[in-house]
Design an enzyme around this catalytic site. Structure first.
Site, PDB file in Angstrom:
ATOM      1  N   GLU A 195       0.650  -1.278   0.195  1.00 46.19           N
ATOM      2  CA  GLU A 195      -0.141   0.099  -0.078  1.00 46.19           C
ATOM      3  C   GLU A 195       0.718   1.208   0.083  1.00 46.19           C
ATOM      4  O   GLU A 195       0.642   1.864   1.003  1.00 46.19           O
ATOM      5  CB  GLU A 195      -0.945  -0.147   1.161  1.00 46.19           C
ATOM      6  CG  GLU A 195      -2.005  -1.157   1.161  1.00 46.19           C
ATOM      7  CD  GLU A 195      -3.242  -1.052   2.132  1.00 46.19           C
ATOM      8  OE1 GLU A 195      -3.218  -0.292   2.999  1.00 46.19           O
ATOM      9  OE2 GLU A 195      -4.195  -1.579   1.828  1.00 46.19           O
ATOM     10  N   GLU A 305      -5.704  -8.053  -0.907  1.00 50.10           N
ATOM     11  CA  GLU A 305      -6.509  -7.712   0.336  1.00 50.10           C
ATOM     12  C   GLU A 305      -7.744  -7.196  -0.050  1.00 50.10           C
ATOM     13  O   GLU A 305      -8.290  -6.513  -0.782  1.00 50.10           O
ATOM     14  CB  GLU A 305      -5.897  -6.190   1.260  1.00 50.10           C
ATOM     15  CG  GLU A 305      -4.778  -6.769   2.139  1.00 50.10           C
ATOM     16  CD  GLU A 305      -4.334  -5.376   3.137  1.00 50.10           C
ATOM     17  OE1 GLU A 305      -5.100  -4.561   3.271  1.00 50.10           O
ATOM     18  OE2 GLU A 305      -3.325  -5.185   3.610  1.00 50.10           O
TER      19      GLU A 305
END
Ligand SMILES: *[C@@H]1O[C@H](CO)[C@@H](O)[C@H](O)[C@H]1NC(C)=O
Ligand SMILES: *[C@@H]1O[C@H](CO)[C@@H](O)[C@H](O)[C@H]1NC(C)=O
Ligand SMILES: *[C@@H]1O[C@H](CO)[C@@H](O)[C@H](O)[C@H]1NC(C)=O
Length: 372
Positions: A195, A305
């Site tokens: 991320e 995710e």
């Protein structure tokens, strides 16, 4: 047989026009043949290269359809600005066999603080603990894959890699060291960064990604690599933000089948993965992503995710989403939901099994039906 031979020759003349291994197949001013014989791919040295040649194609090995879960814990020490305290908590190893027995073949194991100093050597004490977890996950099934996930948000203590923070060399150092440790096991996938977010220059970030890809290959690893984009690895932003640049990242092995894009997407109102209720099944977003990947060299991504609360809305919408992921294989190689591991059974997005061994409702209704 003369007639047959002549026919063969005519058919083969197309192949004769192809360039052989190590022959030139492109470059500035090149007007010759640009296709390569089977087993090789035309590879440019770089974007502005005046010379491309037919290099050996990577092994045809490809990922099976993957499905599983993030086993969090080692990452509990890191904040989203890349600052950290402590060393995290190992996820309970019994979970790997628990989920593998239900069909899971993918575990993503996030970590932080593998190196106490930026760019420094791996803390072998930490590594031995982390590696026990990785081995437990690998041993849960003969075809089980593990994503080794550097969970640092493209940062170290608040500063962004190659954009005010650590250098590309410091970033690559950890992966070079891990390539020596894990490079011989192709069931270990390198998630090279979790991320990246609020990145001033996405192009500079993509250069950092290329730097790490080169370093890992230089260290002899042939592992699948997960390439992260921007905006928290957003699946939605990928086709317009980082995707058009990331598709240009090259693999020194040749070809691109071992460079898989790493995307995340949640189902709550603000895509943050912090609310118990879901408002979307993301099928439109993922369909746009699939179209982009197919139009740009038939590439692959993995939804590493995603997740929701143990609520009726999430049970329905996550099931829809994961059914779509399943149907979009191999463009979408698979998924891992967030999260089990060291999270307790009250965490908002928990799929950690109860102490009596039963699963969370979300796992039973939305995840389990879509496992490989
Ligand atoms: C690109 O490759 C060419 C050789 O084909 C080389 O001369 C040039 O310096 C390279 N450019 C960059 C930016 O690395
Ligand atoms: C190395 O890792 C161990 C285990 O996590 C930890 O206790 C220790 O403090 C670490 N050492 C450094 C120098 O960070
Ligand atoms: C297991 O524990 C959970 C949570 O306490 C409970 O809801 C569930 O009914 C239990 N299942 C069995 C089979 O005991």
């Amino acid at each position: 047989m003369k007639y047959a031979a002549a026919t063969l020759l005519a058919a083969a003349s197309v192949a004769y026009a192809q360039q052989g291994e190590w022959q030139q197949c492109g470059g500035i001013g090149w007007t010759g043949e640009t296709t390569c014989v089977a087993g090789t791919v035309c590879t440019a040295y770089n974007d502005s290269s005046d010379f491309s040649q037919c290099t050996p194609a990577p092994p045809s090995s490809s990922l099976p359809r993957l499905g599983g879960v993030n086993t969090a814990g080692f990452d509990f020490s890191v904040a989203t600005d890349g600052s950290f305290t402590g060393t995290g908590v190992p996820p309970p190893p019994a979970q790997f066999t628990h989920f593998a027995n239900e069909g899971a073949n993918l575990f993503r194991i996030p970590w932080q603080l593998m190196t106490p100093t930026v760019g420094g050597p791996i803390n072998e004490t930490f590594f031995s603990i982390y590696d026990k977890t990785v081995q437990a996950a690998l041993n849960s099934g003969p075809e089980t894959f593990v994503i080794v996930d550097l969970h640092n948000y493209a940062r170290w203590n608040g500063d962004i890699i190659a954009q005010g923070g650590p250098t590309n060399e410091q970033f690559a150092s950890i992966w070079t060291q891990l390539a020596y440790k894990y490079g011989s096991n192709e069931r270990i996938i390198f998630g090279i960064m979790n991320e990246p977010h609020d990145i001033p220059s996405v192009a500079t970030w993509v250069d950092s990604v290329q730097f790490v890809v080169n370093a890992v290959r230089q260290a002899g690893s042939r592992n699948f690599l997960l390439l992260p984009g921007s905006s928290w690895s957003s699946a939605q932003a990928f086709p317009t933000e980082a995707g058009p640049l990331l598709v240009k990242v090259t693999d020194p092995l040749g070809g691109t089948n071992k460079l898989i894009f790493d995307v995340h997407k949640y189902l709550d109102s603000d895509n943050s993965g912090t609310h118990p209720d879901c408002t979307t099944d993301n099928v439109d977003v993922l369909q746009t992503l699939v179209s982009f990947l197919q139009a740009n060299g038939n590439r692959q991504a993995i939804l590493s995710e995603t997740g929701g609360g143990n609520t009726a809305s999430c049970e329905t919408l996550l099931n829809n989403e994961l059914s779509f992921v399943k149907s979009a294989f191999p463009t979408l190689a698979g998924f891992s939901v967030w999260a089990a591991g060291a999270f307790d059974t009250t965490y908002v997005l928990t799929v950690t099994p109860f102490a009596n061994g039963t699963d969370q409702p979300l796992w039973i209704d939305a995840v389990k039906p879509n496992l490989p």
